[in-house]
Every structure is written in structure tokens, then in C-alpha cells.
Design a protein around this motif. Structure first.
Motif, mmCIF file in Angstrom:
data_model
loop_
_atom_site.group_PDB
_atom_site.id
_atom_site.type_symbol
_atom_site.label_atom_id
_atom_site.label_comp_id
_atom_site.label_asym_id
_atom_site.label_seq_id
_atom_site.Cartn_x
_atom_site.Cartn_y
_atom_site.Cartn_z
ATOM 1 N N ASP A 1 34.894 -57.877 -62.110
ATOM 2 C CA ASP A 1 36.133 -58.174 -61.370
ATOM 3 C C ASP A 1 35.805 -58.568 -59.937
ATOM 4 O O ASP A 1 34.857 -58.041 -59.326
ATOM 5 N N ARG A 2 36.597 -59.479 -59.403
ATOM 6 C CA ARG A 2 36.492 -59.823 -57.988
ATOM 7 C C ARG A 2 37.219 -58.751 -57.187
ATOM 8 O O ARG A 2 38.394 -58.458 -57.436
ATOM 9 N N VAL A 3 36.527 -58.130 -56.230
ATOM 10 C CA VAL A 3 37.121 -57.030 -55.479
ATOM 11 C C VAL A 3 36.872 -57.208 -53.982
ATOM 12 O O VAL A 3 36.005 -57.992 -53.561
ATOM 13 N N TYR A 4 37.615 -56.439 -53.208
ATOM 14 C CA TYR A 4 37.500 -56.452 -51.749
ATOM 15 C C TYR A 4 37.220 -55.031 -51.272
ATOM 16 O O TYR A 4 37.869 -54.070 -51.697
ATOM 17 N N LEU A 5 36.237 -54.918 -50.410
ATOM 18 C CA LEU A 5 35.876 -53.640 -49.792
ATOM 19 C C LEU A 5 36.254 -53.689 -48.324
ATOM 20 O O LEU A 5 35.938 -54.648 -47.621
ATOM 21 N N SER A 6 36.917 -52.637 -47.851
ATOM 22 C CA SER A 6 37.302 -52.596 -46.441
ATOM 23 C C SER A 6 37.153 -51.176 -45.922
ATOM 24 O O SER A 6 37.140 -50.210 -46.690
ATOM 25 N N TRP A 7 37.031 -51.049 -44.609
ATOM 26 C CA TRP A 7 36.882 -49.729 -44.001
ATOM 27 C C TRP A 7 37.306 -49.772 -42.549
ATOM 28 O O TRP A 7 37.304 -50.819 -41.901
ATOM 29 N N ASP A 8 37.671 -48.614 -42.037
ATOM 30 C CA ASP A 8 38.106 -48.479 -40.658
ATOM 31 C C ASP A 8 36.889 -48.489 -39.725
ATOM 32 O O ASP A 8 35.844 -47.944 -40.079
ATOM 33 N N PRO A 9 37.003 -49.083 -38.530
ATOM 34 C CA PRO A 9 35.870 -49.070 -37.586
ATOM 35 C C PRO A 9 35.380 -47.670 -37.259
ATOM 36 O O PRO A 9 34.192 -47.464 -36.985
ATOM 37 N N HIS A 10 36.277 -46.675 -37.302
ATOM 38 C CA HIS A 10 35.888 -45.300 -36.980
ATOM 39 C C HIS A 10 35.164 -44.622 -38.137
ATOM 40 O O HIS A 10 34.613 -43.529 -37.964
ATOM 41 N N ALA A 11 35.183 -45.258 -39.315
ATOM 42 C CA ALA A 11 34.507 -44.663 -40.468
ATOM 43 C C ALA A 11 33.040 -45.047 -40.540
ATOM 44 O O ALA A 11 32.281 -44.482 -41.315
ATOM 45 N N ALA A 12 32.618 -46.013 -39.713
ATOM 46 C CA ALA A 12 31.234 -46.491 -39.738
ATOM 47 C C ALA A 12 30.478 -46.007 -38.505
ATOM 48 O O ALA A 12 31.068 -45.567 -37.514
ATOM 49 N N VAL A 13 29.156 -46.093 -38.587
ATOM 50 C CA VAL A 13 28.278 -45.705 -37.482
ATOM 51 C C VAL A 13 27.344 -46.864 -37.198
ATOM 52 O O VAL A 13 26.844 -47.511 -38.119
ATOM 53 N N LEU A 14 27.111 -47.147 -35.918
ATOM 54 C CA LEU A 14 26.190 -48.200 -35.526
ATOM 55 C C LEU A 14 24.811 -47.597 -35.304
ATOM 56 O O LEU A 14 24.642 -46.672 -34.505
ATOM 57 N N LEU A 15 23.817 -48.128 -36.000
ATOM 58 C CA LEU A 15 22.444 -47.662 -35.866
ATOM 59 C C LEU A 15 21.577 -48.787 -35.328
ATOM 60 O O LEU A 15 21.706 -49.935 -35.775
ATOM 61 N N THR A 16 20.703 -48.452 -34.407
ATOM 62 C CA THR A 16 19.842 -49.477 -33.799
ATOM 63 C C THR A 16 18.377 -49.293 -34.188
ATOM 64 O O THR A 16 17.528 -50.066 -33.749
ATOM 65 N N HIS A 17 18.040 -48.271 -34.969
ATOM 66 C CA HIS A 17 16.676 -48.082 -35.455
ATOM 67 C C HIS A 17 16.671 -47.173 -36.670
ATOM 68 O O HIS A 17 17.679 -46.600 -37.036
ATOM 69 N N LEU B 1 34.748 -46.395 -48.182
ATOM 70 C CA LEU B 1 35.102 -47.774 -48.491
ATOM 71 C C LEU B 1 36.335 -47.806 -49.388
ATOM 72 O O LEU B 1 36.371 -47.160 -50.441
ATOM 73 N N SER B 2 37.344 -48.572 -48.972
ATOM 74 C CA SER B 2 38.510 -48.808 -49.834
ATOM 75 C C SER B 2 38.188 -49.972 -50.762
ATOM 76 O O SER B 2 37.596 -50.969 -50.345
ATOM 77 N N LEU B 3 38.587 -49.840 -52.013
ATOM 78 C CA LEU B 3 38.275 -50.840 -53.032
ATOM 79 C C LEU B 3 39.575 -51.356 -53.635
ATOM 80 O O LEU B 3 40.448 -50.570 -54.030
ATOM 81 N N SER B 4 39.706 -52.678 -53.699
ATOM 82 C CA SER B 4 40.945 -53.252 -54.210
ATOM 83 C C SER B 4 40.678 -54.623 -54.816
ATOM 84 O O SER B 4 39.747 -55.333 -54.398
ATOM 85 N N THR B 5 41.517 -54.998 -55.776
ATOM 86 C CA THR B 5 41.441 -56.351 -56.335
ATOM 87 C C THR B 5 42.277 -57.328 -55.512
ATOM 88 O O THR B 5 42.180 -58.539 -55.718
#
Length: 384
Positions: free
Chosen positions: A368-384, A308-312
Motif C-alpha cells: 500500500d502507498r502510505v504517508y508517515l508524519s511526525w511532530d517536530p517535538h517527537a524527533a531529536v537532532l543528532l550531529t554525531h 510516526l503516524s501512518l496513514s493511506t
């Protein structure tokens, strides 16, 4: 081919016998069941372990991993199923006739014997010649660096030294299979980490097969060539440390191997290699597709804290995944800082950031108010 398999194929080291359909497992467990009354401690478990592996059985207390280890050692008989060792069915073979040794968590050293006598005990019981006993004891003493302590008794040793004596006693009989039941649990953190690498070096030098039971995911990921994650007497997933960490197949595996953020939602689209998930915690999220997922299915977007990228500052409009919230807590670990960010939805996400500047220069603080962002390839989809 699955994404995990593709990754393995692209970066496959020279030694991956489990990926060769023609390779014969050194240890094969077939449909193992162990019941205590109506309770199944091990439930229809099958597993292959190859010669020369450092294999880890990982899971919480009560998952059946120690029961499985004791069956490999011969101390516990399976209710049903087969245990093959180098092609031979040993399910009914007593422990003393198996080419297997076991190192216990308690070490179980004889308090009235010296270090060298503790190490030599098994060889003396087997009637090995005195000269050979001396040669073998000297060999393992040097291997585990116990030379200055051979005349001491266990009460004169530190915990780490006792651990080495127990290891030497297990190695001196030159078993084909060494079983380790949480052998590092009594050591402090620094000594435990040091010993992990020493065990890896010893296994490589001897070419033996090691099977370790542990509930410590960092320990398993450091030492093991492959890991079997267990739950309620079953194996949930088997893979290399990288496969299990980067491509868990269930929320249980994702959560057991390291920290993970899970954003629940519904699949709304699956096209062009990306799955779109509508989540109350982050709006529409994009995840790389790993196969067929039907629109309307419940799903969880799993993303590791370090991804996760973290930024103000608000991210660019073309960023696929972005959520915002306030910093709820900060943990300072020296080289890393751990940020707990509470989203507007009420869910808390964890972000791990490398400390490239000093603590007093850190630009993000509590509330602080911050924004979290990430690349679609950095995440995994789980169905169970």
C-alpha cells in the motif's frame, strides 16, 4: 539547561541524588584504566553511583562492562585510577574484605549441597553463629520464595529456582553493594520479565545498592534508576531510562536503546526554536532545537517508530514532517503491528502502530502507498 534536564526538572521524582551537587556518591570510579598489553579494556572511565540505586551498565559484548564489574568486586585490579566505596579507596582491597557480593551469570552453585546449605555457605566460612545463620537463611528463603525447595539440590531445580538460590546466597551476607553479572540470561522471556520486577522489589525492601551488567536494553530500562551506555571501554552517556530513550546524544545511544529511524541531511536553518534539515529522504524536515547548530552541518533526524503516524491519506499541507513510500513488510505482534515502509529514496522506515482493531480489519496492507508524519517535538537532532 538542556532539554533532557528540563524534562527531568519538570517531572523529577523525590529521589534523584545524582541531581544534587551536594550529594556524595556511594561508589565513585575516577579515571579507571585497565590494560591487557596494548589493549585498553577500560579507558579513562569515571562514574558516580549513589546509595540505593539500581544502576545498569549497558553495552554490547566486549565493551568493558563485565571488566568494570569485576573491578568493583575486587577480582580484577585496575591498571590505574581510584575506586571509592563509601569514601574509602578499595582499589587494592581484596574481594573478601569488601562489603560487596557478586551474583554470577552461571550461578556457580555447589551441586552436592542442598539449597539451604548453598545459601548458608558464605556465612559458615565467615564463622557466623549457627542461630544467626539459620535466621538469615530463613529470611532470604522467604524473600525469594524458595521455602518448599530448601532440601533439594541444584539438579532438582528449574533454571529460575537456581537463579533464586544464587540471589539468596548473594543477599544473605547483607552486602552494601550487590553486583549482578547478566543474572537473568539463562531464563526464558516470561520468567525473566517476572524476575526483573522481583529484583526491583527486593532492592527496595533492603535499601541496598545494585549494579547490574546487561546487554539487554529492555532489561536495563525496566529495572534501572540510571543507565550507563558503554562502548569500547568508555561511557558514552549516563541518564535515566527516559532521558536516554527520549534524548540520546549520539546515533550509537539512539540505536542501542530501542529502535530508531535516522534520516540524514544538512542543517539549512535554525530559528524560532526549530532546526530545518534538508534530507534526500524526506525533503525539508523540522526538529525542535536543542542548542546551537550551524547551517551546513551534517545531521540526523532521529524519530522513534512509535512516534510516526501512518496513514493511506496524504496529510494536511501544514504538517511539518511528512514522507511517503510503500509498505514493504508487516510484523504482527498481537497488541502492536510493525510496518516497514520503503521510501521513494530507497531508505526503509519502521512505524509501530497499536492494534485497536482485529487483524482482519487492518486497513493497511502490503504494497500500500502510505504517508508517515511526525511532530517536530517527537524527533531529536543528532550531529554525531
Amino acid at each position: 539547561m538542556s532539554t533532557a534536564a528540563s524534562l527531568t526538572a519538570a517531572r523529577k521524582p523525590a529521589w534523584t541524588p545524582w541531581a544534587d551537587p551536594a550529594a556524595r556518591p556511594y561508589v565513585r570510579l575516577q579515571n579507571i584504566v585497565k590494560r591487557y598489553g596494548a589493549h585498553a579494556a577500560i579507558d579513562e572511565l569515571s562514574l558516580d553511583i549513589f546509595q540505593g540505586e539500581f544502576f545498569a551498565l549497558l553495552g554490547p559484548s566486549g565493551c568493558g562492562k563485565s571488566t568494570l564489574l569485576r573491578m568493583l568486586a575486587g577480582f580484577t585490579e585496575p591498571t590505574s585510577g581510584r575506586i571509592l566505596l563509601d569514601g574509602e579507596d578499595v582499589a587494592a582491597v581484596p574481594p573478601y574484605r569488601r562489603p560487596v557480593n557478586m551474583m554470577f551469570q552461571s550461578y556457580a552453585l555447589f551441586p552436592h549441597m542442598t539449597v539451604e546449605d548453598n545459601i548458608a555457605f558464605g556465612l559458615k566460612q565467615d564463622g557466623v553463629a549457627r542461630a544467626e545463620i539459620r535466621a538469615r537463611v530463613d529470611e532470604v528463603v522467604q524473600m525469594v520464595q524458595l521455602g518448599p525447595f530448601v532440601k533439594r539440590k541444584p539438579h532438582q531445580l528449574s533454571g529460575g529456582q537456581c537463579q533464586r538460590v544464587a540471589l539468596a546466597r548473594s543477599l544473605v551476607k547483607r552486602p552494601k553493594l550487590l553486583l549482578l553479572d547478566e543474572p537473568l540470561g539463562a531464563l526464558d522471556k516470561k520468567l525473566r520479565e517476572q524476575t526483573q520486577f522481583e529484583l526491583m522489589d527486593i532492592r527496595a525492601k533492603l535499601g541496598m545498592t545494585f549494579v547490574i551488567v546487561t546487554h539487554d536494553q529492555a532489561e536495563a530500562m525496566t529495572m534501572a534508576s540510571r543507565i550507563a551506555v558503554m562502548d569500547h571501554g568508555r561511557i558514552v552517556q549516563v541518564g535515566t531510562p527516559a532521558e536516554l530513550y527520549e534524548y540520546p546524544e549520539t546515533r550509537y545511544v539512539a540505536g542501542f536503546l530501542g529502535d530508531v529511524n535516522l534520516l540524514e541531511g544538512r542543517v539549512v536553518d535554525n530559528a524560532d526554536g526549530l532546526v530545518a534539515v534538508e534530507s534526500p529522504h524526506g525533503g525539508r524536515l523540522a526538529v525542535r532545537s536543542h542548542g546551537e547548530v550551524l547551517p551546513g552541518s551534517q545531521a540526523w533526524v532521529a524519530v522513534r517508530p512509535e512516534k510516526l503516524s501512518l496513514s493511506t491519506a496524504s496529510p494536511a499541507t501544514d504538517v511539518a514532517n511528512s514522507v511517503s513510500g510503500r509498505v514493504w513488510d508487516i510484523g504482527y505482534l498481537g497488541n502492536l503491528s510493525v510496518y516497514h515502509v520503503r521510501l521513494d529514496s530507497g531508505q526503509t522506515l519502521v512505524s509501530v502502530q497499536t492494534n485497536q482493531t482485529r487483524l482482519i480489519e487492518r486497513p493497511i496492507g502490503w504494497d500500500d502507498r502510505v504517508y508517515l508524519s511526525w511532530d517536530p517535538h517527537a524527533a531529536v537532532l543528532l550531529t554525531h
